[in-house]
Design a protein around this motif. Structure first.
Motif, PDB file in Angstrom:
ATOM      1  N   THR A 214       0.968  -1.177   0.051  1.00 33.25           N
ATOM      2  CA  THR A 214       0.013  -0.002  -0.048  1.00 33.25           C
ATOM      3  C   THR A 214       0.817   1.197  -0.065  1.00 33.25           C
ATOM      4  OG1 THR A 214      -0.027   0.325   2.405  1.00 33.25           O
ATOM      5  CG2 THR A 214      -1.589  -1.446   1.476  1.00 33.25           C
ATOM      6  N   ILE A 215       0.330   2.489  -0.273  1.00 32.13           N
ATOM      7  CA  ILE A 215       1.302   3.765  -0.048  1.00 32.13           C
ATOM      8  C   ILE A 215       1.688   3.973   1.378  1.00 32.13           C
ATOM      9  CG2 ILE A 215      -0.624   5.240   0.485  1.00 32.13           C
ATOM     10  CD1 ILE A 215       2.115   5.718  -2.143  1.00 32.13           C
ATOM     11  N   LEU A 216       1.159   3.468   2.199  1.00 36.11           N
ATOM     12  CA  LEU A 216       1.663   3.484   3.589  1.00 36.11           C
ATOM     13  C   LEU A 216       3.005   2.766   3.736  1.00 36.11           C
ATOM     14  CD1 LEU A 216      -1.432   2.780   5.981  1.00 36.11           C
ATOM     15  CD2 LEU A 216      -0.609   4.844   5.066  1.00 36.11           C
ATOM     16  N   HIS A 217       3.574   1.695   2.870  1.00 36.25           N
ATOM     17  CA  HIS A 217       4.604   0.880   2.917  1.00 36.25           C
ATOM     18  C   HIS A 217       5.464   1.870   2.294  1.00 36.25           C
ATOM     19  CE1 HIS A 217       1.549  -1.956   3.888  1.00 36.25           C
ATOM     20  NE2 HIS A 217       2.355  -2.969   4.401  1.00 36.25           N
ATOM     21  N   ALA A 218       6.705   1.753   2.804  1.00 36.60           N
ATOM     22  CA  ALA A 218       7.619   2.611   2.098  1.00 36.60           C
ATOM     23  C   ALA A 218       8.227   1.913   0.869  1.00 36.60           C
ATOM     24  CB  ALA A 218       8.951   2.852   2.828  1.00 36.60           C
ATOM     25  N   GLY A 282      -4.573  12.746  -0.879  1.00 29.28           N
ATOM     26  CA  GLY A 282      -4.521  11.345  -0.180  1.00 29.28           C
ATOM     27  C   GLY A 282      -3.790  10.389  -0.481  1.00 29.28           C
ATOM     28  N   TYR A 283      -4.189   9.241  -0.371  1.00 32.85           N
ATOM     29  CA  TYR A 283      -3.459   8.151  -0.496  1.00 32.85           C
ATOM     30  C   TYR A 283      -2.995   7.789  -2.146  1.00 32.85           C
ATOM     31  CZ  TYR A 283      -5.512   6.605   3.773  1.00 32.85           C
ATOM     32  OH  TYR A 283      -6.109   6.571   5.267  1.00 32.85           O
ATOM     33  N   ASN A 290       5.524   7.843  -0.320  1.00 31.69           N
ATOM     34  CA  ASN A 290       4.624   7.119   0.722  1.00 31.69           C
ATOM     35  C   ASN A 290       3.862   8.021   1.262  1.00 31.69           C
ATOM     36  OD1 ASN A 290       6.769   8.323   2.112  1.00 31.69           O
ATOM     37  ND2 ASN A 290       6.502   6.944   3.530  1.00 31.69           N
ATOM     38  N   PHE A 291       2.965   7.800   2.064  1.00 31.89           N
ATOM     39  CA  PHE A 291       1.902   8.550   2.836  1.00 31.89           C
ATOM     40  C   PHE A 291       1.996   8.440   4.323  1.00 31.89           C
ATOM     41  CE2 PHE A 291      -1.891   9.215   4.524  1.00 31.89           C
ATOM     42  CZ  PHE A 291      -2.669  10.679   3.940  1.00 31.89           C
ATOM     43  N   ILE A 338     -10.527  24.636   2.660  1.00 35.01           N
ATOM     44  CA  ILE A 338     -11.766  24.228   1.809  1.00 35.01           C
ATOM     45  C   ILE A 338     -11.690  23.190   1.139  1.00 35.01           C
ATOM     46  CG2 ILE A 338     -12.403  26.896   1.540  1.00 35.01           C
ATOM     47  CD1 ILE A 338     -11.189  26.608  -1.369  1.00 35.01           C
ATOM     48  N   THR A 339     -10.746  22.202   1.298  1.00 39.43           N
ATOM     49  CA  THR A 339     -10.812  20.739   0.841  1.00 39.43           C
ATOM     50  C   THR A 339     -11.006  19.923   2.131  1.00 39.43           C
ATOM     51  OG1 THR A 339      -8.339  20.716   1.089  1.00 39.43           O
ATOM     52  CG2 THR A 339      -9.502  21.496  -1.158  1.00 39.43           C
ATOM     53  N   ASN A 340     -11.643  18.838   1.612  1.00 42.08           N
ATOM     54  CA  ASN A 340     -11.873  17.583   2.377  1.00 42.08           C
ATOM     55  C   ASN A 340     -11.248  16.321   2.170  1.00 42.08           C
ATOM     56  OD1 ASN A 340     -14.028  18.906   4.385  1.00 42.08           O
ATOM     57  ND2 ASN A 340     -15.201  19.239   2.354  1.00 42.08           N
ATOM     58  N   GLY A 341     -10.784  15.703   2.874  1.00 42.26           N
ATOM     59  CA  GLY A 341     -10.082  14.433   2.841  1.00 42.26           C
ATOM     60  C   GLY A 341      -9.060  14.184   3.614  1.00 42.26           C
ATOM     61  N   PHE A 342      -7.822  13.360   3.095  1.00 40.51           N
ATOM     62  CA  PHE A 342      -6.595  13.150   3.653  1.00 40.51           C
ATOM     63  C   PHE A 342      -5.471  14.113   2.966  1.00 40.51           C
ATOM     64  CE2 PHE A 342      -8.833   9.056   4.174  1.00 40.51           C
ATOM     65  CZ  PHE A 342      -9.219   8.900   5.570  1.00 40.51           C
ATOM     66  N   PHE A 343      -4.490  14.196   3.797  1.00 40.43           N
ATOM     67  CA  PHE A 343      -3.409  15.117   3.402  1.00 40.43           C
ATOM     68  C   PHE A 343      -1.950  14.499   3.819  1.00 40.43           C
ATOM     69  CE2 PHE A 343      -7.210  17.454   4.613  1.00 40.43           C
ATOM     70  CZ  PHE A 343      -7.404  18.232   3.495  1.00 40.43           C
ATOM     71  N   ASN A 344      -1.229  14.478   2.716  1.00 46.63           N
ATOM     72  CA  ASN A 344       0.001  13.833   3.083  1.00 46.63           C
ATOM     73  C   ASN A 344       1.175  14.626   3.550  1.00 46.63           C
ATOM     74  OD1 ASN A 344       2.159  11.816   3.229  1.00 46.63           O
ATOM     75  ND2 ASN A 344       2.491  11.764   1.003  1.00 46.63           N
ATOM     76  N   TYR A 345       1.203  14.802   5.047  1.00 46.14           N
ATOM     77  CA  TYR A 345       2.132  15.642   5.599  1.00 46.14           C
ATOM     78  C   TYR A 345       3.279  15.081   6.110  1.00 46.14           C
ATOM     79  CZ  TYR A 345      -2.117  19.067   6.171  1.00 46.14           C
ATOM     80  OH  TYR A 345      -3.059  19.835   5.897  1.00 46.14           O
ATOM     81  N   GLY A 346       3.085  13.718   6.471  1.00 45.44           N
ATOM     82  CA  GLY A 346       4.180  13.217   6.768  1.00 45.44           C
ATOM     83  C   GLY A 346       5.234  12.319   6.050  1.00 45.44           C
ATOM     84  N   GLY A 347       4.510  11.945   4.773  1.00 45.88           N
ATOM     85  CA  GLY A 347       5.161  10.971   3.950  1.00 45.88           C
ATOM     86  C   GLY A 347       6.269  11.994   2.760  1.00 45.88           C
ATOM     87  N   LEU A 348       6.821  11.122   1.857  1.00 46.22           N
ATOM     88  CA  LEU A 348       7.886  11.861   1.014  1.00 46.22           C
ATOM     89  C   LEU A 348       7.150  11.967  -0.530  1.00 46.22           C
ATOM     90  CD1 LEU A 348      10.085   9.695   2.450  1.00 46.22           C
ATOM     91  CD2 LEU A 348      10.802  12.182   2.164  1.00 46.22           C
ATOM     92  N   THR A 349       7.250  13.094  -1.263  1.00 49.20           N
ATOM     93  CA  THR A 349       6.426  13.445  -2.343  1.00 49.20           C
ATOM     94  C   THR A 349       7.551  13.985  -3.513  1.00 49.20           C
ATOM     95  OG1 THR A 349       5.902  15.754  -1.807  1.00 49.20           O
ATOM     96  CG2 THR A 349       4.512  14.275  -1.259  1.00 49.20           C
ATOM     97  N   THR A 350       7.082  13.964  -4.682  1.00 53.22           N
ATOM     98  CA  THR A 350       8.126  14.285  -5.860  1.00 53.22           C
ATOM     99  C   THR A 350       8.345  15.593  -5.690  1.00 53.22           C
ATOM    100  OG1 THR A 350       6.070  14.455  -7.311  1.00 53.22           O
ATOM    101  CG2 THR A 350       7.258  12.422  -7.267  1.00 53.22           C
TER     102      THR A 350
END
Length: 474
Positions: A214-218, A282-283, A290-291, A338-350
Protein backbone atom coordinates in the motif's frame (compact mmCIF):
# COMPACT_ATOMS: atom_id res chain seq x y z
CA UNK A 1 5.99 -17.43 20.72
CA UNK A 2 8.80 -16.90 23.22
CA UNK A 3 8.49 -14.71 26.29
CA UNK A 4 10.83 -12.04 24.93
CA UNK A 5 8.65 -11.70 21.85
CA UNK A 6 5.55 -11.20 23.99
CA UNK A 7 7.31 -8.51 25.97
CA UNK A 8 8.35 -6.77 22.76
CA UNK A 9 4.82 -6.64 21.41
CA UNK A 10 3.37 -5.39 24.66
CA UNK A 11 5.95 -2.62 24.78
CA UNK A 12 5.01 -1.54 21.26
CA UNK A 13 1.31 -1.46 22.09
CA UNK A 14 1.97 0.32 25.39
CA UNK A 15 3.94 3.13 23.77
CA UNK A 16 1.32 3.55 21.05
CA UNK A 17 -1.30 4.11 23.73
CA UNK A 18 0.68 6.62 25.79
CA UNK A 19 -1.25 9.61 24.55
CA UNK A 20 -4.50 7.91 25.63
CA UNK A 21 -3.10 6.90 29.01
CA UNK A 22 -1.61 10.29 29.85
CA UNK A 23 -3.52 10.24 33.11
CA UNK A 24 -1.31 7.37 34.23
CA UNK A 25 1.87 9.47 34.01
CA UNK A 26 2.24 9.37 37.78
CA UNK A 27 3.44 5.78 37.45
CA UNK A 28 7.12 5.27 38.14
CA UNK A 29 7.76 4.23 34.55
CA UNK A 30 5.41 4.78 31.61
CA UNK A 31 6.67 1.54 30.03
CA UNK A 32 4.93 -0.38 32.80
CA UNK A 33 1.51 0.51 31.35
CA UNK A 34 0.60 -2.78 29.61
CA UNK A 35 -2.84 -3.32 28.02
CA UNK A 36 -4.50 -6.73 28.13
CA UNK A 37 -5.84 -9.08 25.50
CA UNK A 38 -3.56 -8.23 22.59
CA UNK A 39 -2.77 -10.70 19.83
CA UNK A 40 0.83 -11.90 19.50
CA UNK A 41 1.99 -11.62 15.85
CA UNK A 42 3.13 -14.85 14.19
CA UNK A 43 2.49 -14.48 10.46
CA UNK A 44 3.96 -11.82 8.24
CA UNK A 45 0.45 -10.43 7.86
CA UNK A 46 0.35 -9.90 11.63
CA UNK A 47 3.58 -7.90 11.54
CA UNK A 48 2.40 -6.02 8.47
CA UNK A 49 -0.77 -4.97 10.31
CA UNK A 50 1.40 -3.32 12.97
CA UNK A 51 3.29 -1.28 10.39
CA UNK A 52 0.17 -0.05 8.60
CA UNK A 53 -1.58 1.01 11.82
CA UNK A 54 -2.40 4.54 10.70
CA UNK A 55 -3.37 6.05 14.03
CA UNK A 56 -0.45 4.59 15.94
CA UNK A 57 2.38 4.57 13.45
CA UNK A 58 1.53 6.53 10.33
CA UNK A 59 1.04 10.08 11.60
CA UNK A 60 3.39 12.94 12.31
CA UNK A 61 2.50 15.57 14.89
CA UNK A 62 4.61 18.72 14.51
CA UNK A 63 2.15 21.23 15.97
CA UNK A 64 4.64 23.40 17.83
CA UNK A 65 6.95 23.70 14.82
CA UNK A 66 4.04 24.91 12.69
CA UNK A 67 3.04 27.37 15.40
CA UNK A 68 6.57 28.74 15.72
CA UNK A 69 6.73 29.31 11.97
CA UNK A 70 3.30 30.97 12.15
CA UNK A 71 2.29 28.76 9.25
CA UNK A 72 -1.24 28.41 10.62
CA UNK A 73 -3.84 30.62 12.25
CA UNK A 74 -4.38 29.92 15.94
CA UNK A 75 -7.49 31.02 17.80
CA UNK A 76 -7.31 33.37 20.76
CA UNK A 77 -9.05 30.80 22.93
CA UNK A 78 -6.42 28.15 22.20
CA UNK A 79 -3.62 30.64 22.83
CA UNK A 80 -5.22 31.61 26.12
CA UNK A 81 -5.72 28.01 27.23
CA UNK A 82 -2.46 26.42 26.01
CA UNK A 83 0.52 28.31 27.39
CA UNK A 84 2.97 26.42 25.18
CA UNK A 85 0.97 27.32 22.07
CA UNK A 86 1.05 31.00 23.05
CA UNK A 87 4.77 30.98 23.81
CA UNK A 88 5.71 29.55 20.41
CA UNK A 89 3.07 31.39 18.38
CA UNK A 90 4.00 34.75 19.85
CA UNK A 91 7.76 34.10 20.01
CA UNK A 92 7.98 34.72 23.75
CA UNK A 93 11.66 34.10 24.41
CA UNK A 94 11.18 34.66 28.14
CA UNK A 95 8.61 31.90 28.46
CA UNK A 96 9.63 28.73 30.28
CA UNK A 97 8.51 26.28 27.63
CA UNK A 98 9.96 23.39 29.63
CA UNK A 99 7.49 24.12 32.42
CA UNK A 100 4.65 24.61 29.91
CA UNK A 101 5.33 21.34 28.06
CA UNK A 102 3.42 19.07 30.42
CA UNK A 103 0.72 17.93 28.00
CA UNK A 104 1.89 18.56 24.42
CA UNK A 105 3.61 15.18 24.16
CA UNK A 106 2.25 13.93 20.84
CA UNK A 107 5.38 14.52 18.80
CA UNK A 108 7.54 12.59 21.24
CA UNK A 109 5.27 9.65 22.00
CA UNK A 110 3.86 9.27 18.48
CA UNK A 111 7.41 9.19 17.15
CA UNK A 112 8.66 6.63 19.65
CA UNK A 113 5.52 4.50 19.26
CA UNK A 114 6.28 4.14 15.55
CA UNK A 115 9.95 3.50 16.35
CA UNK A 116 8.98 0.77 18.81
CA UNK A 117 6.79 -0.88 16.18
CA UNK A 118 9.67 -0.63 13.72
CA UNK A 119 12.04 -2.19 16.25
CA UNK A 120 9.65 -5.08 16.85
CA UNK A 121 9.38 -5.81 13.12
CA UNK A 122 13.12 -5.44 12.55
CA UNK A 123 13.89 -7.79 15.46
CA UNK A 124 11.29 -10.47 14.80
CA UNK A 125 9.70 -10.37 11.33
CA UNK A 126 12.41 -12.71 10.08
CA UNK A 127 10.75 -15.37 12.28
CA UNK A 128 7.32 -14.80 10.71
CA UNK A 129 5.38 -17.63 9.10
CA UNK A 130 3.40 -17.72 5.85
CA UNK A 131 5.84 -15.57 3.89
CA UNK A 132 8.79 -15.78 1.55
CA UNK A 133 12.24 -14.66 2.63
CA UNK A 134 12.02 -11.79 0.16
CA UNK A 135 8.71 -10.59 1.60
CA UNK A 136 10.06 -10.72 5.14
CA UNK A 137 13.17 -8.80 4.10
CA UNK A 138 11.00 -6.19 2.42
CA UNK A 139 8.85 -5.62 5.52
CA UNK A 140 11.97 -5.27 7.68
CA UNK A 141 13.33 -2.75 5.17
CA UNK A 142 10.06 -0.80 5.29
CA UNK A 143 10.26 -0.75 9.08
CA UNK A 144 13.77 0.71 8.83
CA UNK A 145 12.50 3.52 6.60
CA UNK A 146 9.67 4.16 9.04
CA UNK A 147 12.17 4.25 11.92
CA UNK A 148 14.50 6.65 10.11
CA UNK A 149 11.58 8.89 9.13
CA UNK A 150 10.52 9.24 12.76
CA UNK A 151 14.05 9.83 13.99
CA UNK A 152 14.40 12.65 11.44
CA UNK A 153 11.32 14.36 12.88
CA UNK A 154 12.46 13.89 16.48
CA UNK A 155 16.00 15.08 15.71
CA UNK A 156 14.72 18.20 13.96
CA UNK A 157 12.27 18.99 16.73
CA UNK A 158 14.00 18.30 20.04
CA UNK A 159 17.66 18.84 19.08
CA UNK A 160 19.67 21.46 17.25
CA UNK A 161 19.97 21.25 13.50
CA UNK A 162 22.88 19.34 12.01
CA UNK A 163 26.13 21.31 11.70
CA UNK A 164 29.31 19.52 10.74
CA UNK A 165 31.46 21.42 13.26
CA UNK A 166 29.29 20.57 16.27
CA UNK A 167 27.26 17.48 15.37
CA UNK A 168 29.60 15.11 17.23
CA UNK A 169 29.55 17.14 20.44
CA UNK A 170 25.86 18.13 20.74
CA UNK A 171 23.20 15.77 22.05
CA UNK A 172 20.27 14.68 19.94
CA UNK A 173 17.45 12.39 21.12
CA UNK A 174 17.34 8.92 22.74
CA UNK A 175 18.34 6.19 20.31
CA UNK A 176 16.18 3.12 21.02
CA UNK A 177 16.79 0.05 18.88
CA UNK A 178 14.87 -2.59 20.83
CA UNK A 179 11.18 -3.09 21.54
CA UNK A 180 11.96 -4.83 24.85
CA UNK A 181 10.29 -3.52 27.96
CA UNK A 182 12.84 -1.40 29.84
CA UNK A 183 15.35 -1.69 26.99
CA UNK A 184 18.38 0.47 27.78
CA UNK A 185 19.05 3.43 25.54
CA UNK A 186 21.49 6.30 25.11
CA UNK A 187 20.84 9.91 24.18
CA UNK A 188 23.30 10.00 21.31
CA UNK A 189 25.02 12.88 19.55
CA UNK A 190 23.45 14.55 16.54
CA UNK A 191 26.08 12.97 14.31
CA UNK A 192 25.47 9.49 15.71
CA UNK A 193 21.75 9.77 15.10
CA UNK A 194 22.16 11.01 11.51
CA UNK A 195 24.65 8.22 10.82
CA UNK A 196 22.13 5.75 12.23
CA UNK A 197 19.32 7.04 9.98
CA UNK A 198 21.52 6.79 6.90
CA UNK A 199 22.58 3.28 7.87
CA UNK A 200 18.95 2.22 8.15
CA UNK A 201 18.26 3.56 4.66
CA UNK A 202 21.38 1.99 3.17
CA UNK A 203 20.46 -1.40 4.62
CA UNK A 204 16.84 -1.08 3.48
CA UNK A 205 17.38 -0.16 -0.17
CA UNK A 206 18.47 -3.62 -1.47
CA UNK A 207 15.28 -5.20 -0.13
CA UNK A 208 12.75 -2.61 -1.26
CA UNK A 209 10.69 -2.76 -4.43
CA UNK A 210 9.35 -0.06 -6.76
CA UNK A 211 5.95 -0.42 -5.07
CA UNK A 212 4.85 -1.55 -1.63
CA UNK A 213 1.65 -3.37 -0.71
CA UNK A 214 0.00 0.00 0.00
CA UNK A 215 1.10 3.63 -0.11
CA UNK A 216 1.74 3.35 3.66
CA UNK A 217 4.56 0.94 2.89
CA UNK A 218 7.85 2.56 1.95
CA UNK A 219 9.01 1.76 -1.56
CA UNK A 220 12.36 2.27 -3.25
CA UNK A 221 11.50 5.83 -4.20
CA UNK A 222 10.64 6.68 -0.59
CA UNK A 223 14.01 5.38 0.60
CA UNK A 224 15.93 7.51 -1.89
CA UNK A 225 13.71 10.53 -1.17
CA UNK A 226 14.37 10.22 2.57
CA UNK A 227 18.08 9.88 1.90
CA UNK A 228 17.96 13.07 -0.17
CA UNK A 229 16.13 14.90 2.63
CA UNK A 230 18.63 13.81 5.29
CA UNK A 231 21.72 14.56 3.20
CA UNK A 232 20.33 18.01 2.36
CA UNK A 233 19.84 18.69 6.08
CA UNK A 234 23.46 17.69 6.65
CA UNK A 235 24.74 19.94 3.87
CA UNK A 236 25.90 16.95 1.82
CA UNK A 237 24.65 18.41 -1.44
CA UNK A 238 26.35 15.96 -3.84
CA UNK A 239 24.87 12.98 -2.01
CA UNK A 240 21.48 14.66 -1.72
CA UNK A 241 21.46 15.30 -5.47
CA UNK A 242 22.41 11.71 -6.24
CA UNK A 243 19.64 10.36 -4.00
CA UNK A 244 17.12 12.82 -5.46
CA UNK A 245 17.92 11.65 -8.97
CA UNK A 246 17.42 8.03 -7.91
CA UNK A 247 14.07 8.88 -6.33
CA UNK A 248 12.91 10.66 -9.48
CA UNK A 249 13.78 7.57 -11.51
CA UNK A 250 11.14 5.78 -9.43
CA UNK A 251 8.50 8.52 -9.65
CA UNK A 252 8.77 11.95 -11.28
CA UNK A 253 5.07 12.78 -11.62
CA UNK A 254 3.72 16.19 -10.61
CA UNK A 255 0.05 16.89 -9.93
CA UNK A 256 -1.46 19.65 -12.06
CA UNK A 257 -3.12 22.00 -9.60
CA UNK A 258 -4.06 24.44 -12.36
CA UNK A 259 -6.35 21.76 -13.80
CA UNK A 260 -7.78 21.03 -10.36
CA UNK A 261 -8.57 24.72 -9.86
CA UNK A 262 -10.19 24.94 -13.28
CA UNK A 263 -12.31 21.86 -12.55
CA UNK A 264 -13.59 23.22 -9.22
CA UNK A 265 -13.37 26.94 -10.00
CA UNK A 266 -17.10 27.64 -9.65
CA UNK A 267 -17.28 25.97 -6.25
CA UNK A 268 -13.99 27.47 -5.04
CA UNK A 269 -15.08 30.99 -5.91
CA UNK A 270 -18.61 30.65 -4.60
CA UNK A 271 -19.24 33.38 -2.02
CA UNK A 272 -19.61 32.30 1.62
CA UNK A 273 -19.02 28.62 0.83
CA UNK A 274 -16.01 27.10 2.55
CA UNK A 275 -16.31 23.36 1.93
CA UNK A 276 -15.96 22.61 -1.73
CA UNK A 277 -13.58 20.12 -3.27
CA UNK A 278 -12.10 16.73 -2.35
CA UNK A 279 -8.44 16.77 -1.39
CA UNK A 280 -6.27 15.22 -4.09
CA UNK A 281 -3.44 14.90 -1.54
CA UNK A 282 -4.59 11.55 -0.15
CA UNK A 283 -3.50 7.96 -0.63
CA UNK A 284 -3.59 8.09 -4.44
CA UNK A 285 -1.87 11.46 -4.91
CA UNK A 286 0.37 10.93 -7.94
CA UNK A 287 3.27 12.67 -6.20
CA UNK A 288 3.39 10.22 -3.28
CA UNK A 289 6.38 8.01 -2.63
CA UNK A 290 4.71 7.06 0.62
CA UNK A 291 1.90 8.49 2.73
CA UNK A 292 1.68 9.55 6.37
CA UNK A 293 -0.94 11.62 8.13
CA UNK A 294 -0.36 14.78 10.12
CA UNK A 295 -1.66 15.22 13.66
CA UNK A 296 -4.55 12.81 13.20
CA UNK A 297 -6.08 10.50 10.60
CA UNK A 298 -9.54 11.67 11.67
CA UNK A 299 -9.10 15.31 10.71
CA UNK A 300 -10.71 15.94 7.32
CA UNK A 301 -9.66 19.56 6.88
CA UNK A 302 -6.33 21.34 6.85
CA UNK A 303 -5.35 23.99 9.39
CA UNK A 304 -6.42 27.55 8.69
CA UNK A 305 -3.78 30.02 7.53
CA UNK A 306 -2.86 33.48 8.83
CA UNK A 307 -3.53 36.36 6.44
CA UNK A 308 0.10 37.51 6.59
CA UNK A 309 1.26 33.96 5.81
CA UNK A 310 -1.02 33.85 2.78
CA UNK A 311 0.81 36.84 1.25
CA UNK A 312 3.94 34.69 0.85
CA UNK A 313 2.28 32.51 -1.78
CA UNK A 314 2.82 33.58 -5.36
CA UNK A 315 0.02 35.40 -7.23
CA UNK A 316 -1.93 32.89 -9.25
CA UNK A 317 -0.95 29.92 -7.06
CA UNK A 318 -3.74 27.48 -7.92
CA UNK A 319 -2.69 25.04 -5.21
CA UNK A 320 -3.11 27.72 -2.56
CA UNK A 321 -6.38 29.03 -4.00
CA UNK A 322 -7.77 25.49 -4.15
CA UNK A 323 -7.04 24.87 -0.47
CA UNK A 324 -7.83 28.10 1.39
CA UNK A 325 -10.29 31.00 1.14
CA UNK A 326 -10.37 34.19 3.20
CA UNK A 327 -13.03 34.29 5.88
CA UNK A 328 -14.00 36.59 8.74
CA UNK A 329 -15.69 35.23 11.86
CA UNK A 330 -16.27 37.83 14.54
CA UNK A 331 -12.97 39.58 15.19
CA UNK A 332 -10.92 36.95 13.36
CA UNK A 333 -9.95 37.05 9.71
CA UNK A 334 -8.02 34.12 8.31
CA UNK A 335 -7.80 31.78 5.32
CA UNK A 336 -10.19 28.90 5.86
CA UNK A 337 -9.40 25.38 4.67
CA UNK A 338 -11.83 24.43 1.88
CA UNK A 339 -10.84 20.90 0.86
CA UNK A 340 -11.94 17.69 2.54
CA UNK A 341 -10.19 14.35 2.83
CA UNK A 342 -6.66 13.19 3.59
CA UNK A 343 -3.39 15.12 3.33
CA UNK A 344 0.11 13.69 3.03
CA UNK A 345 1.94 15.75 5.65
CA UNK A 346 4.28 13.08 6.96
CA UNK A 347 5.26 11.18 3.84
CA UNK A 348 7.57 11.96 0.93
CA UNK A 349 6.56 13.43 -2.42
CA UNK A 350 8.05 14.20 -5.79
CA UNK A 351 7.68 17.96 -5.22
CA UNK A 352 10.00 17.82 -2.24
CA UNK A 353 12.53 15.81 -4.23
CA UNK A 354 12.38 18.13 -7.24
CA UNK A 355 13.08 21.10 -4.97
CA UNK A 356 15.90 19.28 -3.17
CA UNK A 357 17.43 18.63 -6.58
CA UNK A 358 16.98 22.29 -7.54
CA UNK A 359 18.75 23.53 -4.41
CA UNK A 360 21.60 21.06 -4.86
CA UNK A 361 22.12 22.19 -8.45
CA UNK A 362 22.21 25.80 -7.29
CA UNK A 363 24.72 24.92 -4.58
CA UNK A 364 26.93 23.43 -7.30
CA UNK A 365 26.70 26.63 -9.34
CA UNK A 366 24.22 25.37 -11.93
CA UNK A 367 21.75 28.23 -11.47
CA UNK A 368 20.09 27.70 -14.85
CA UNK A 369 19.52 24.02 -14.14
CA UNK A 370 18.19 24.83 -10.68
CA UNK A 371 15.69 27.36 -12.00
CA UNK A 372 14.56 24.98 -14.73
CA UNK A 373 13.67 22.43 -12.05
CA UNK A 374 11.91 25.07 -9.95
CA UNK A 375 9.90 26.25 -12.94
CA UNK A 376 8.97 22.65 -13.77
CA UNK A 377 7.17 22.54 -10.43
CA UNK A 378 5.70 26.04 -10.75
CA UNK A 379 4.11 25.32 -14.13
CA UNK A 380 1.85 22.83 -12.36
CA UNK A 381 0.95 25.39 -9.70
CA UNK A 382 0.70 28.89 -11.16
CA UNK A 383 -2.30 29.64 -13.37
CA UNK A 384 -1.31 30.06 -17.04
CA UNK A 385 -2.74 33.59 -17.14
CA UNK A 386 -0.26 34.63 -14.46
CA UNK A 387 2.67 32.28 -15.01
CA UNK A 388 6.13 33.50 -16.01
CA UNK A 389 9.44 31.70 -15.61
CA UNK A 390 11.50 32.80 -12.63
CA UNK A 391 15.16 33.62 -13.20
CA UNK A 392 18.04 34.17 -10.78
CA UNK A 393 21.31 36.01 -11.26
CA UNK A 394 23.14 34.22 -8.43
CA UNK A 395 22.98 30.92 -6.61
CA UNK A 396 21.89 32.80 -3.49
CA UNK A 397 18.90 34.26 -5.32
CA UNK A 398 18.06 30.84 -6.73
CA UNK A 399 18.19 29.15 -3.33
CA UNK A 400 15.94 31.82 -1.80
CA UNK A 401 13.36 31.37 -4.57
CA UNK A 402 13.54 27.58 -4.36
CA UNK A 403 12.98 27.58 -0.61
CA UNK A 404 10.15 30.10 -0.88
CA UNK A 405 8.32 27.66 -3.13
CA UNK A 406 9.33 24.70 -0.98
CA UNK A 407 8.00 26.34 2.18
CA UNK A 408 4.67 26.95 0.46
CA UNK A 409 4.48 23.53 -1.15
CA UNK A 410 5.21 21.60 2.04
CA UNK A 411 3.46 23.90 4.49
CA UNK A 412 2.13 22.17 7.65
CA UNK A 413 4.79 19.45 7.47
CA UNK A 414 8.15 19.12 9.26
CA UNK A 415 10.13 20.11 6.16
CA UNK A 416 9.73 23.92 6.21
CA UNK A 417 10.74 23.94 9.87
CA UNK A 418 13.78 21.74 9.26
CA UNK A 419 14.74 23.85 6.23
CA UNK A 420 14.44 27.14 8.10
CA UNK A 421 16.62 25.78 10.93
CA UNK A 422 19.44 24.77 8.57
CA UNK A 423 19.19 27.94 6.46
CA UNK A 424 19.32 30.06 9.61
CA UNK A 425 22.86 28.78 10.14
CA UNK A 426 24.03 30.41 6.89
CA UNK A 427 24.54 34.16 6.71
CA UNK A 428 23.20 34.34 3.15
CA UNK A 429 19.87 32.74 4.06
CA UNK A 430 19.27 33.46 7.75
CA UNK A 431 15.93 35.19 8.27
CA UNK A 432 14.33 37.09 11.13
CA UNK A 433 10.59 36.41 11.30
CA UNK A 434 8.38 39.38 12.11
CA UNK A 435 4.69 40.14 12.56
CA UNK A 436 2.27 42.49 14.25
CA UNK A 437 0.03 40.81 16.81
CA UNK A 438 -2.61 42.73 18.77
CA UNK A 439 -0.83 45.97 17.98
CA UNK A 440 2.58 44.70 19.06
CA UNK A 441 5.56 44.25 16.75
CA UNK A 442 7.08 40.83 17.36
CA UNK A 443 10.14 39.12 15.90
CA UNK A 444 12.04 35.85 16.08
CA UNK A 445 15.78 35.82 15.52
CA UNK A 446 17.40 33.04 13.45
CA UNK A 447 19.68 32.45 16.45
CA UNK A 448 16.84 32.11 18.97
CA UNK A 449 16.79 29.12 21.33
CA UNK A 450 13.12 28.68 20.36
CA UNK A 451 14.08 26.83 17.17
CA UNK A 452 14.69 23.77 19.37
CA UNK A 453 11.67 22.37 21.20
CA UNK A 454 11.96 21.15 24.82
CA UNK A 455 11.37 17.50 25.60
CA UNK A 456 7.97 17.00 27.31
CA UNK A 457 7.99 16.70 31.08
CA UNK A 458 6.62 13.16 30.89
CA UNK A 459 9.71 12.02 29.01
CA UNK A 460 12.06 13.69 31.47
CA UNK A 461 10.31 12.45 34.61
CA UNK A 462 9.47 8.94 33.38
CA UNK A 463 12.49 8.28 31.25
CA UNK A 464 12.66 4.49 31.38
CA UNK A 465 16.01 2.70 31.35
CA UNK A 466 18.17 5.64 30.36
CA UNK A 467 18.41 9.38 30.89
CA UNK A 468 17.38 12.42 28.88
CA UNK A 469 19.03 15.81 29.03
CA UNK A 470 17.18 18.87 27.78
CA UNK A 471 18.75 20.35 24.65
CA UNK A 472 17.34 23.82 25.26
CA UNK A 473 17.34 26.15 28.27
CA UNK A 474 13.66 27.05 28.19
Amino acid sequence: MNQKMKKNLLTTISIALLAITAGLSSCNDFLSVVPKGQKIPTTLADFDALLRDEYGNQRTNVTQAILLLNDKFESASNLSYYQLYSANYNWDENADRIAFNHSDEGTYYNGYAAISTSNLIIEHAAEATEASEADKAQLIAQAKILRATNYFVLANYYADTYEEVSAASKLSVPLITSADIDAPYVQVSIKELYDFMLKDIEEAIPNLRPAGATILHANLGAAYALSARIHLQMGHFDKALSAANEALKQNDKLYDWTQFYTQYKTQIEQVNVYTNAPSPMGYDYVENYNFRHGVSIYRSNESNIRTDRATRFEPGDAKFASRWKIRTVGADTYYKSITNGFFNYGGLTTTEVYLIKAECLARQGDVTGAMNILNTVRKKRILPTVYADLTAATKQDAIRLINRTKGNELILSITPFADRRRLNKEEDYAQTLSKTENGKNLSLSPASHMWTMPFPQGAIKNHGNGSIQQNVSK
